[in-house]
Write a protein that holds these residues in place. Sequence first.
Motif, PDB file in Angstrom:
ATOM      1  N   VAL A 173     -26.035  -3.107  31.295  1.00 53.65           N
ATOM      2  CA  VAL A 173     -25.040  -2.563  32.217  1.00 53.65           C
ATOM      3  C   VAL A 173     -25.569  -1.330  32.949  1.00 53.65           C
ATOM      4  O   VAL A 173     -25.581  -1.277  34.180  1.00 53.65           O
ATOM      5  N   GLY A 174     -25.974  -0.298  32.201  1.00 52.71           N
ATOM      6  CA  GLY A 174     -26.439   0.915  32.862  1.00 52.71           C
ATOM      7  C   GLY A 174     -26.471   2.117  31.955  1.00 52.71           C
ATOM      8  O   GLY A 174     -26.837   2.014  30.777  1.00 52.71           O
ATOM      9  N   SER A 175     -26.046   3.258  32.479  1.00 51.47           N
ATOM     10  CA  SER A 175     -26.150   4.528  31.766  1.00 51.47           C
ATOM     11  C   SER A 175     -25.074   4.684  30.700  1.00 51.47           C
ATOM     12  O   SER A 175     -24.050   4.000  30.717  1.00 51.47           O
ATOM     13  N   LEU A 176     -25.320   5.630  29.802  1.00 54.96           N
ATOM     14  CA  LEU A 176     -24.294   6.127  28.894  1.00 54.96           C
ATOM     15  C   LEU A 176     -23.719   7.392  29.535  1.00 54.96           C
ATOM     16  O   LEU A 176     -24.353   8.446  29.523  1.00 54.96           O
ATOM     17  N   HIS A 177     -22.538   7.289  30.095  1.00 48.43           N
ATOM     18  CA  HIS A 177     -21.995   8.379  30.891  1.00 48.43           C
ATOM     19  C   HIS A 177     -21.620   9.603  30.058  1.00 48.43           C
ATOM     20  O   HIS A 177     -21.747  10.736  30.514  1.00 48.43           O
ATOM     21  N   ARG A 178     -21.154   9.381  28.824  1.00 45.50           N
ATOM     22  CA  ARG A 178     -20.806  10.543  27.979  1.00 45.50           C
ATOM     23  C   ARG A 178     -22.072  11.262  27.522  1.00 45.50           C
ATOM     24  O   ARG A 178     -22.086  12.493  27.395  1.00 45.50           O
ATOM     25  N   LEU A 179     -23.130  10.513  27.257  1.00 45.51           N
ATOM     26  CA  LEU A 179     -24.418  11.120  26.913  1.00 45.51           C
ATOM     27  C   LEU A 179     -24.942  11.945  28.082  1.00 45.51           C
ATOM     28  O   LEU A 179     -25.356  13.092  27.910  1.00 45.51           O
ATOM     29  N   ASN A 185     -24.080  18.560  31.776  1.00 49.14           N
ATOM     30  CA  ASN A 185     -22.991  19.509  32.000  1.00 49.14           C
ATOM     31  C   ASN A 185     -22.474  20.185  30.733  1.00 49.14           C
ATOM     32  O   ASN A 185     -21.561  21.009  30.798  1.00 49.14           O
ATOM     33  N   GLY A 186     -23.027  19.814  29.562  1.00 55.78           N
ATOM     34  CA  GLY A 186     -22.575  20.421  28.306  1.00 55.78           C
ATOM     35  C   GLY A 186     -21.149  20.056  27.935  1.00 55.78           C
ATOM     36  O   GLY A 186     -20.479  20.811  27.230  1.00 55.78           O
ATOM     37  N   TRP A 187     -20.688  18.855  28.367  1.00 53.81           N
ATOM     38  CA  TRP A 187     -19.312  18.424  28.062  1.00 53.81           C
ATOM     39  C   TRP A 187     -19.320  17.250  27.090  1.00 53.81           C
ATOM     40  O   TRP A 187     -20.029  16.301  27.301  1.00 53.81           O
ATOM     41  N   PRO A 188     -18.529  17.306  26.013  1.00 56.50           N
ATOM     42  CA  PRO A 188     -17.641  18.403  25.604  1.00 56.50           C
ATOM     43  C   PRO A 188     -18.379  19.557  24.930  1.00 56.50           C
ATOM     44  O   PRO A 188     -17.794  20.603  24.692  1.00 56.50           O
ATOM     45  N   CYS A 189     -19.666  19.341  24.610  1.00 55.99           N
ATOM     46  CA  CYS A 189     -20.499  20.422  24.084  1.00 55.99           C
ATOM     47  C   CYS A 189     -21.946  20.084  24.417  1.00 55.99           C
ATOM     48  O   CYS A 189     -22.290  18.925  24.676  1.00 55.99           O
ATOM     49  N   ALA A 190     -22.786  21.096  24.420  1.00 54.55           N
ATOM     50  CA  ALA A 190     -24.196  20.899  24.763  1.00 54.55           C
ATOM     51  C   ALA A 190     -24.869  19.985  23.736  1.00 54.55           C
ATOM     52  O   ALA A 190     -24.536  20.011  22.551  1.00 54.55           O
ATOM     53  N   LEU A 191     -25.796  19.167  24.214  1.00 57.92           N
ATOM     54  CA  LEU A 191     -26.486  18.211  23.348  1.00 57.92           C
ATOM     55  C   LEU A 191     -27.995  18.403  23.462  1.00 57.92           C
ATOM     56  O   LEU A 191     -28.565  18.303  24.546  1.00 57.92           O
ATOM     57  N   GLU A 192     -28.629  18.679  22.329  1.00 56.00           N
ATOM     58  CA  GLU A 192     -30.086  18.754  22.268  1.00 56.00           C
ATOM     59  C   GLU A 192     -30.628  17.343  22.101  1.00 56.00           C
ATOM     60  O   GLU A 192     -30.036  16.514  21.392  1.00 56.00           O
ATOM     61  N   ILE A 193     -31.746  17.040  22.741  1.00 53.12           N
ATOM     62  CA  ILE A 193     -32.324  15.700  22.591  1.00 53.12           C
ATOM     63  C   ILE A 193     -33.777  15.799  22.147  1.00 53.12           C
ATOM     64  O   ILE A 193     -34.491  16.747  22.481  1.00 53.12           O
ATOM     65  N   GLU A 194     -34.185  14.797  21.365  1.00 56.32           N
ATOM     66  CA  GLU A 194     -35.575  14.653  20.931  1.00 56.32           C
ATOM     67  C   GLU A 194     -35.937  13.189  21.117  1.00 56.32           C
ATOM     68  O   GLU A 194     -35.431  12.321  20.411  1.00 56.32           O
ATOM     69  N   GLU A 195     -36.796  12.929  22.100  1.00 54.72           N
ATOM     70  CA  GLU A 195     -37.103  11.549  22.480  1.00 54.72           C
ATOM     71  C   GLU A 195     -38.455  11.114  21.925  1.00 54.72           C
ATOM     72  O   GLU A 195     -39.428  11.865  21.953  1.00 54.72           O
ATOM     73  N   HIS A 196     -38.476   9.876  21.430  1.00 54.12           N
ATOM     74  CA  HIS A 196     -39.693   9.273  20.885  1.00 54.12           C
ATOM     75  C   HIS A 196     -39.873   7.875  21.468  1.00 54.12           C
ATOM     76  O   HIS A 196     -39.007   7.367  22.181  1.00 54.12           O
ATOM     77  N   SER A 197     -40.966   7.243  21.139  1.00 52.29           N
ATOM     78  CA  SER A 197     -41.159   5.821  21.420  1.00 52.29           C
ATOM     79  C   SER A 197     -40.554   5.001  20.285  1.00 52.29           C
ATOM     80  O   SER A 197     -40.288   5.514  19.190  1.00 52.29           O
ATOM     81  N   HIS A 198     -40.321   3.724  20.546  1.00 48.69           N
ATOM     82  CA  HIS A 198     -39.853   2.828  19.481  1.00 48.69           C
ATOM     83  C   HIS A 198     -40.830   2.825  18.302  1.00 48.69           C
ATOM     84  O   HIS A 198     -40.422   2.861  17.137  1.00 48.69           O
ATOM     85  N   ALA A 199     -42.126   2.772  18.616  1.00 50.60           N
ATOM     86  CA  ALA A 199     -43.131   2.712  17.548  1.00 50.60           C
ATOM     87  C   ALA A 199     -43.071   3.951  16.670  1.00 50.60           C
ATOM     88  O   ALA A 199     -43.175   3.873  15.438  1.00 50.60           O
ATOM     89  N   ALA A 200     -42.886   5.118  17.302  1.00 48.12           N
ATOM     90  CA  ALA A 200     -42.814   6.356  16.532  1.00 48.12           C
ATOM     91  C   ALA A 200     -41.596   6.358  15.617  1.00 48.12           C
ATOM     92  O   ALA A 200     -41.685   6.744  14.444  1.00 48.12           O
ATOM     93  N   MET A 201     -40.443   5.934  16.129  1.00 46.21           N
ATOM     94  CA  MET A 201     -39.229   5.915  15.321  1.00 46.21           C
ATOM     95  C   MET A 201     -39.370   4.956  14.140  1.00 46.21           C
ATOM     96  O   MET A 201     -39.018   5.287  12.999  1.00 46.21           O
ATOM     97  N   ALA A 202     -39.884   3.754  14.399  1.00 43.43           N
ATOM     98  CA  ALA A 202     -40.040   2.772  13.325  1.00 43.43           C
ATOM     99  C   ALA A 202     -40.987   3.291  12.242  1.00 43.43           C
ATOM    100  O   ALA A 202     -40.718   3.168  11.039  1.00 43.43           O
ATOM    101  N   ASN A 203     -42.094   3.896  12.656  1.00 41.63           N
ATOM    102  CA  ASN A 203     -43.037   4.450  11.683  1.00 41.63           C
ATOM    103  C   ASN A 203     -42.445   5.647  10.940  1.00 41.63           C
ATOM    104  O   ASN A 203     -42.703   5.834   9.747  1.00 41.63           O
ATOM    105  N   ALA A 204     -41.625   6.450  11.631  1.00 37.87           N
ATOM    106  CA  ALA A 204     -41.007   7.608  10.984  1.00 37.87           C
ATOM    107  C   ALA A 204     -39.993   7.177   9.929  1.00 37.87           C
ATOM    108  O   ALA A 204     -39.870   7.810   8.876  1.00 37.87           O
ATOM    109  N   TYR A 205     -39.256   6.108  10.196  1.00 39.85           N
ATOM    110  CA  TYR A 205     -38.350   5.558   9.174  1.00 39.85           C
ATOM    111  C   TYR A 205     -39.152   5.038   7.974  1.00 39.85           C
ATOM    112  O   TYR A 205     -38.768   5.258   6.817  1.00 39.85           O
ATOM    113  N   ASP A 206     -40.248   4.338   8.260  1.00 40.84           N
ATOM    114  CA  ASP A 206     -41.097   3.839   7.171  1.00 40.84           C
ATOM    115  C   ASP A 206     -41.597   4.989   6.305  1.00 40.84           C
ATOM    116  O   ASP A 206     -41.592   4.905   5.066  1.00 40.84           O
TER     117      ASP A 206
END
Length: 288
Positions: free
Chosen positions: A80-86, A92-113
């Motif tokens: 469909v498209g974007s996540l508008h609340r994200l 805009n920090g609504w309803p509160c500011a959100l910190e993000i930490e972005e990885h690749s799929h491979a990094a996330m899968a290996n980090a879970y392992d």
Amino acid sequence: MVAQFMSLKDAIATCVQNGDTIAMEGFTHLIPHAAGHEIIRQQKRDLTLIRMTPDMIYDQLIGAGCARKLVFSWGGNPGVGSLHRLRDAIENGWPCALEIEEHSHAAMANAYDAGAAGLPCAVFKGYRGAELPRVNPNIKFIECPFTGERLAAVPAIRPDVAVVHAQKANRKGDILFEGIVGVQKEAVLAARKSIITVEEIVDDFTDIPFNAVMLPNWAVTAVVHVPGGAHPSYAQGYYKRDNAFYKAWDTIANDRERFRDWIEQHVMQGGPQDFETRLKAQQTKAEA
């Protein structure tokens, strides 16, 4: 510790605390929407949300003010498209500011392992020539002590709580997944506590399919019977993906007031039983 059978309300109240790191996994399939709604109802706050592919349920949690940080490797409303609340939280920090930490799929899968194995970090081939290391300080490079090869390293994912949905639990608390399973097993084994919502509780597992994954009861904290608990995502063998709702979410989430009204009506005034009711309505409509 053997899994305990609980209501969804008790499982979230017992296992999820303000400030926790929560991993709610499911790769297009078996996404734990009902559990996410209970987190919103209990107004949990300051959560770090981890998910390889945050989609609608994380959009709802972020828009409801539950999250302070998101660790992820792709985010959007699939097909469909974007996540508008994200986006609103980041831009805009609504309803509160959100910190993000972005990885690749491979990094996330290996980090879970790595988390499941009790290791402090994951080491793998990746991120060569990529831009993410410039904006994510948790991506490092090390030299292999045996070959001298340059390898990527990321911290292990060790959630306070993993929340997943599965098809079945037996009465001992063992869990059976089948179909597309993503990293649910790794998330549960990496976490200090886990909540598993299931479509069905059975005496024992029979006719186990070739692509099944089983979790033993000693790896599970709470088992909750929530038929339809993955809707509008799908549960193989039980119901299909509700594509119409994913499309409708784009309009609902694109306006703050419309989003608030939807959360109030369908989450704050609802409960786990609503998932089974909505699922039956969807199935009846499909048969008509």
